[in-house]
Motif scaffolding. Sequence first.
Motif, PDB file in Angstrom:
ATOM      1  N   SER A   1       0.833  -1.194   0.000  1.00 32.72           N
ATOM      2  CA  SER A   1       0.000   0.000   0.000  1.00 32.72           C
ATOM      3  C   SER A   1       0.864   1.238   0.000  1.00 32.72           C
ATOM      4  O   SER A   1       2.053   1.200   0.257  1.00 32.72           O
ATOM      5  CB  SER A   1      -0.897   0.021   1.245  1.00 32.72           C
ATOM      6  OG  SER A   1      -0.115   0.229   2.387  1.00 32.72           O
TER       7      SER A   1
ATOM      8  N   LEU B   1      -5.097  -2.206   4.660  1.00 37.27           N
ATOM      9  CA  LEU B   1      -4.360  -1.096   4.056  1.00 37.27           C
ATOM     10  C   LEU B   1      -3.405  -1.561   2.958  1.00 37.27           C
ATOM     11  O   LEU B   1      -3.014  -0.761   2.100  1.00 37.27           O
ATOM     12  CB  LEU B   1      -3.582  -0.348   5.142  1.00 37.27           C
ATOM     13  CG  LEU B   1      -4.434   0.438   6.141  1.00 37.27           C
ATOM     14  CD1 LEU B   1      -3.587   0.845   7.358  1.00 37.27           C
ATOM     15  CD2 LEU B   1      -5.049   1.669   5.500  1.00 37.27           C
TER      16      LEU B   1
ATOM     17  N   MET C   1      -7.543  -1.003  -2.023  1.00 42.20           N
ATOM     18  CA  MET C   1      -7.102   0.372  -1.803  1.00 42.20           C
ATOM     19  C   MET C   1      -6.960   1.139  -3.119  1.00 42.20           C
ATOM     20  O   MET C   1      -6.871   2.367  -3.127  1.00 42.20           O
ATOM     21  CB  MET C   1      -5.770   0.377  -1.051  1.00 42.20           C
ATOM     22  CG  MET C   1      -5.860  -0.023   0.407  1.00 42.20           C
ATOM     23  SD  MET C   1      -6.633   1.240   1.453  1.00 42.20           S
ATOM     24  CE  MET C   1      -5.336   2.483   1.497  1.00 42.20           C
TER      25      MET C   1
ATOM     26  N   ARG D   1     -11.360   2.444  -0.900  1.00 47.46           N
ATOM     27  CA  ARG D   1     -10.269   3.010  -0.093  1.00 47.46           C
ATOM     28  C   ARG D   1     -10.819   3.919   0.991  1.00 47.46           C
ATOM     29  O   ARG D   1     -10.381   3.864   2.149  1.00 47.46           O
ATOM     30  CB  ARG D   1      -9.298   3.777  -0.995  1.00 47.46           C
ATOM     31  CG  ARG D   1      -8.140   4.401  -0.238  1.00 47.46           C
ATOM     32  CD  ARG D   1      -7.100   4.965  -1.189  1.00 47.46           C
ATOM     33  NE  ARG D   1      -7.573   6.106  -1.966  1.00 47.46           N
ATOM     34  CZ  ARG D   1      -7.805   6.077  -3.272  1.00 47.46           C
ATOM     35  NH1 ARG D   1      -7.630   4.975  -3.972  1.00 47.46           N
ATOM     36  NH2 ARG D   1      -8.225   7.167  -3.912  1.00 47.46           N
TER      37      ARG D   1
ATOM     38  N   ILE E   1     -12.206   1.782   3.760  1.00 46.88           N
ATOM     39  CA  ILE E   1     -11.153   1.166   4.571  1.00 46.88           C
ATOM     40  C   ILE E   1     -10.555   2.183   5.535  1.00 46.88           C
ATOM     41  O   ILE E   1     -10.410   1.920   6.733  1.00 46.88           O
ATOM     42  CB  ILE E   1     -10.048   0.578   3.667  1.00 46.88           C
ATOM     43  CG1 ILE E   1     -10.574  -0.655   2.927  1.00 46.88           C
ATOM     44  CG2 ILE E   1      -8.810   0.214   4.494  1.00 46.88           C
ATOM     45  CD1 ILE E   1      -9.625  -1.192   1.875  1.00 46.88           C
ATOM     46  N   VAL E   2     -10.209   3.351   5.017  1.00 42.31           N
ATOM     47  CA  VAL E   2      -9.594   4.381   5.851  1.00 42.31           C
ATOM     48  C   VAL E   2     -10.543   4.802   6.974  1.00 42.31           C
ATOM     49  O   VAL E   2     -10.133   4.967   8.133  1.00 42.31           O
ATOM     50  CB  VAL E   2      -9.171   5.597   5.004  1.00 42.31           C
ATOM     51  CG1 VAL E   2      -8.729   6.750   5.898  1.00 42.31           C
ATOM     52  CG2 VAL E   2      -8.034   5.208   4.056  1.00 42.31           C
TER      53      VAL E   2
ATOM     54  N   GLN F   1      -7.196  10.593   4.041  1.00 41.23           N
ATOM     55  CA  GLN F   1      -7.986  10.449   2.816  1.00 41.23           C
ATOM     56  C   GLN F   1      -7.456  11.378   1.736  1.00 41.23           C
ATOM     57  O   GLN F   1      -7.277  10.981   0.568  1.00 41.23           O
ATOM     58  CB  GLN F   1      -9.471  10.775   3.087  1.00 41.23           C
ATOM     59  CG  GLN F   1     -10.191   9.798   3.967  1.00 41.23           C
ATOM     60  CD  GLN F   1     -10.613   8.508   3.255  1.00 41.23           C
ATOM     61  OE1 GLN F   1      -9.929   8.036   2.359  1.00 41.23           O
ATOM     62  NE2 GLN F   1     -11.733   7.940   3.674  1.00 41.23           N
TER      63      GLN F   1
ATOM     64  N   LEU G   1      -3.975  10.178   0.431  1.00 39.76           N
ATOM     65  CA  LEU G   1      -4.047   8.978  -0.394  1.00 39.76           C
ATOM     66  C   LEU G   1      -4.724   9.248  -1.734  1.00 39.76           C
ATOM     67  O   LEU G   1      -4.328   8.689  -2.764  1.00 39.76           O
ATOM     68  CB  LEU G   1      -4.784   7.867   0.357  1.00 39.76           C
ATOM     69  CG  LEU G   1      -4.064   7.291   1.577  1.00 39.76           C
ATOM     70  CD1 LEU G   1      -4.901   6.202   2.234  1.00 39.76           C
ATOM     71  CD2 LEU G   1      -2.701   6.736   1.199  1.00 39.76           C
TER      72      LEU G   1
ATOM     73  N   TYR H   1      -2.812   8.070  -5.050  1.00 45.02           N
ATOM     74  CA  TYR H   1      -3.363   7.094  -5.992  1.00 45.02           C
ATOM     75  C   TYR H   1      -3.873   7.834  -7.231  1.00 45.02           C
ATOM     76  O   TYR H   1      -5.062   7.976  -7.461  1.00 45.02           O
ATOM     77  CB  TYR H   1      -4.496   6.307  -5.335  1.00 45.02           C
ATOM     78  CG  TYR H   1      -4.032   5.229  -4.376  1.00 45.02           C
ATOM     79  CD1 TYR H   1      -3.668   3.968  -4.837  1.00 45.02           C
ATOM     80  CD2 TYR H   1      -3.961   5.471  -3.009  1.00 45.02           C
ATOM     81  CE1 TYR H   1      -3.254   2.975  -3.968  1.00 45.02           C
ATOM     82  CE2 TYR H   1      -3.547   4.484  -2.123  1.00 45.02           C
ATOM     83  CZ  TYR H   1      -3.194   3.235  -2.613  1.00 45.02           C
ATOM     84  OH  TYR H   1      -2.781   2.252  -1.742  1.00 45.02           O
TER      85      TYR H   1
END
Length: 285
Positions: free
Chosen positions: A2, A130, A135, A141, A144-145, A158, A161, A165
Amino acid sequence: MSIGDDGGYGDGRGTGTGQTRTRLPDGESDTYGAPRRARSGLSSRNLITVVGVVVLLIAAIAFANRGGSGNDESGAGTGTGASTKDQAAARPTAPTGTKPVTGKTGGIASGFPQTEQGAQSAAANYVVALGSSTMFNRDQRHQIVSTVMAPSAVAALQSKLDSAYSPAFFKNAGLKPDGTAPAGMTFVNRTIPVGTKATAFSPTEATVEVWCTGLLGLAGEGSTKPVTTDWLTFTMKLTWTGTDWKTLSYAQKNGPAPVSGDVPASGAKEIAGAVAGYGGFTYAR
């Protein structure tokens, strides 16, 4: 794996170094320069296996004849203060009488006890989430976060990431701009905890290291990003929210990594089938 909260993509495995392992035939030098011996009679591997079985049998007999020591190796916190590095020695998982958690939030285990054991279990399960392929999907994602992070840490992570990404990052990983795998390919990103260690613990805060191996790459004919293995360690800082352990921050570093074994690499189809056919675990100590 990740992207860590430092904005990096694991250890850079997604960049695809293009390195190739060459297997030398018998008689040529191995990694350490020692010549390989021609096989005759009982091979050294078979001899090691036989010796190993005998050693395990002797150990099993000794264990069966040993009386209970009465030592408690549960790793559960007593709530009397912080545990420090004097507890850093490895402690194998042992029966504790504590039932594993049964609750789940967004498919991730939840409801961990307010103990050192609970903190280690939470850290292991959160690392799996993670460091998963989900993700790479924005909505998943975010879920999950929101599930594994402490409320105070969600918004900042958030945002970080979402920036990391990016389409450029996906392209570098061999994926399409939306983070999905190209046609005929299976994207593999799975993190597997090998062990956990609490380096600090109190009833309200804990720091847990999770040693992991992992798989990352694209399985499919003609893949330029073949699935490879990696070893890394996550450091998870956790806080007790009143009902569960949640993550304040996490970081990752390479290793410790063992020497690669002699198992031949499987084909892309077999790897893709294994990833689809073998599910993960809920981790607990």
